[in-house]
Design a protein around this motif. Structure first.
Motif, mmCIF file in Angstrom:
data_model
loop_
_atom_site.group_PDB
_atom_site.id
_atom_site.type_symbol
_atom_site.label_atom_id
_atom_site.label_comp_id
_atom_site.label_asym_id
_atom_site.label_seq_id
_atom_site.Cartn_x
_atom_site.Cartn_y
_atom_site.Cartn_z
ATOM 1 N N ALA A 77 42.502 16.035 45.835
ATOM 2 C CA ALA A 77 41.080 16.194 45.517
ATOM 3 C C ALA A 77 40.600 17.606 45.863
ATOM 4 C CB ALA A 77 40.253 15.148 46.262
ATOM 5 N N LEU A 78 41.058 18.147 46.974
ATOM 6 C CA LEU A 78 40.677 19.517 47.330
ATOM 7 C C LEU A 78 41.276 20.526 46.348
ATOM 8 C CD1 LEU A 78 40.874 19.347 51.226
ATOM 9 C CD2 LEU A 78 38.826 19.327 49.772
ATOM 10 N N LEU A 79 42.484 20.251 45.873
ATOM 11 C CA LEU A 79 43.057 21.087 44.809
ATOM 12 C C LEU A 79 42.209 21.000 43.547
ATOM 13 C CD1 LEU A 79 46.890 20.416 45.173
ATOM 14 C CD2 LEU A 79 45.706 22.586 45.545
ATOM 15 N N GLY A 80 41.693 19.822 43.260
ATOM 16 C CA GLY A 80 40.809 19.641 42.106
ATOM 17 C C GLY A 80 39.510 20.417 42.255
ATOM 18 N N VAL A 81 38.940 20.403 43.448
ATOM 19 C CA VAL A 81 37.734 21.197 43.709
ATOM 20 C C VAL A 81 38.032 22.675 43.463
ATOM 21 C CG1 VAL A 81 36.173 22.011 45.542
ATOM 22 C CG2 VAL A 81 36.651 19.567 45.312
ATOM 23 N N ALA A 82 39.162 23.139 43.991
ATOM 24 C CA ALA A 82 39.539 24.542 43.814
ATOM 25 C C ALA A 82 39.786 24.867 42.342
ATOM 26 C CB ALA A 82 40.785 24.863 44.646
ATOM 27 N N ALA A 83 40.449 23.974 41.622
ATOM 28 C CA ALA A 83 40.735 24.210 40.197
ATOM 29 C C ALA A 83 39.444 24.268 39.385
ATOM 30 C CB ALA A 83 41.666 23.124 39.656
ATOM 31 N N ALA A 84 38.514 23.356 39.656
ATOM 32 C CA ALA A 84 37.244 23.352 38.923
ATOM 33 C C ALA A 84 36.440 24.608 39.241
ATOM 34 C CB ALA A 84 36.448 22.098 39.259
ATOM 35 N N ALA A 85 36.433 25.017 40.493
ATOM 36 C CA ALA A 85 35.721 26.240 40.864
ATOM 37 C C ALA A 85 36.369 27.460 40.214
ATOM 38 C CB ALA A 85 35.691 26.395 42.384
ATOM 39 N N TRP A 86 37.692 27.517 40.225
ATOM 40 C CA TRP A 86 38.413 28.623 39.585
ATOM 41 C C TRP A 86 38.105 28.654 38.083
ATOM 42 C CZ3 TRP A 86 41.026 32.796 41.214
ATOM 43 C CH2 TRP A 86 41.746 33.507 40.260
ATOM 44 N N GLN A 87 38.095 27.474 37.474
ATOM 45 C CA GLN A 87 37.800 27.401 36.044
ATOM 46 C C GLN A 87 36.417 27.974 35.758
ATOM 47 O OE1 GLN A 87 37.827 23.453 34.374
ATOM 48 N NE2 GLN A 87 37.081 24.147 32.405
#
Length: 160
Positions: A77-87
């Motif tokens: 989930a934290l990787l998902g937060v980072a991926a969405a923010a990066w996107q």
């Protein structure tokens, strides 16, 4: 009943939430024509992984092994937060997504775009996929879903 919300278990909420988010993404794609970019597809992959890990915790006997489910879900989930923010902050400003980390993982390393193209094929550039839903960037909706899943995983890990 220690690890339940009403009649639902924490792993069921995690699994159901991840599957619901994937369903919304697919409805957005096929029902409303919002084509995914590599980062969108990578986030789908993370949601699939969260759903699978959450499902491992569904049997009642797994309650005593919460760390086996809770810790990986939290990390994903934290990787998902980072991926969405990066996107949102980086990738959406670029028209070339083919050489990004997300594209390399999904298409070049795992070949998911060939295995299940209806779910994992990137069909837009990152700039083209930068759309709003109800005035909020779509990637922030995704970030919110991952943040909620992370909070649920923390609660699950903290239960006695």
């Amino acid at each position: 009943m220690k690890n339940t919300i009403g009649t639902f278990s924490w792993p069921a909420v995690i699994t159901g939430g991840a599957l619901a988010a994937i369903a919304v993404a697919l409805i957005s794609q096929y029902g409303f024509g919002l084509q995914p970019c590599p980062w969108c597809v990578f986030q789908r992959l993370l949601l699939v992984a969260i759903a699978i890990v959450g499902a491992i915790g569904l049997p009642r006997r797994m309650n005593r092994y919460r760390f086996i489910v809770g810790a990986p879900v939290l990390i994903l989930a934290l990787l998902g937060v980072a991926a969405a923010a990066w996107q949102h902050f980086m990738a959406a400003k670029s028209n070339a997504c083919e050489l990004t980390l997300a594209y390399k993982i999904v298409a070049m390393d795992l070949h998911l775009d060939q295995f299940l193209p209806s779910v994992f094929e990137a069909r837009a550039t990152c700039a083209d996929a930068a759309v709003n839903l109800l005035g909020i960037p779509y990637d922030f909706w995704s970030l919110g879903v991952f943040a909620v899943i992370a909070l649920i995983a923390i609660q699950y890990l903290r239960r006695p």
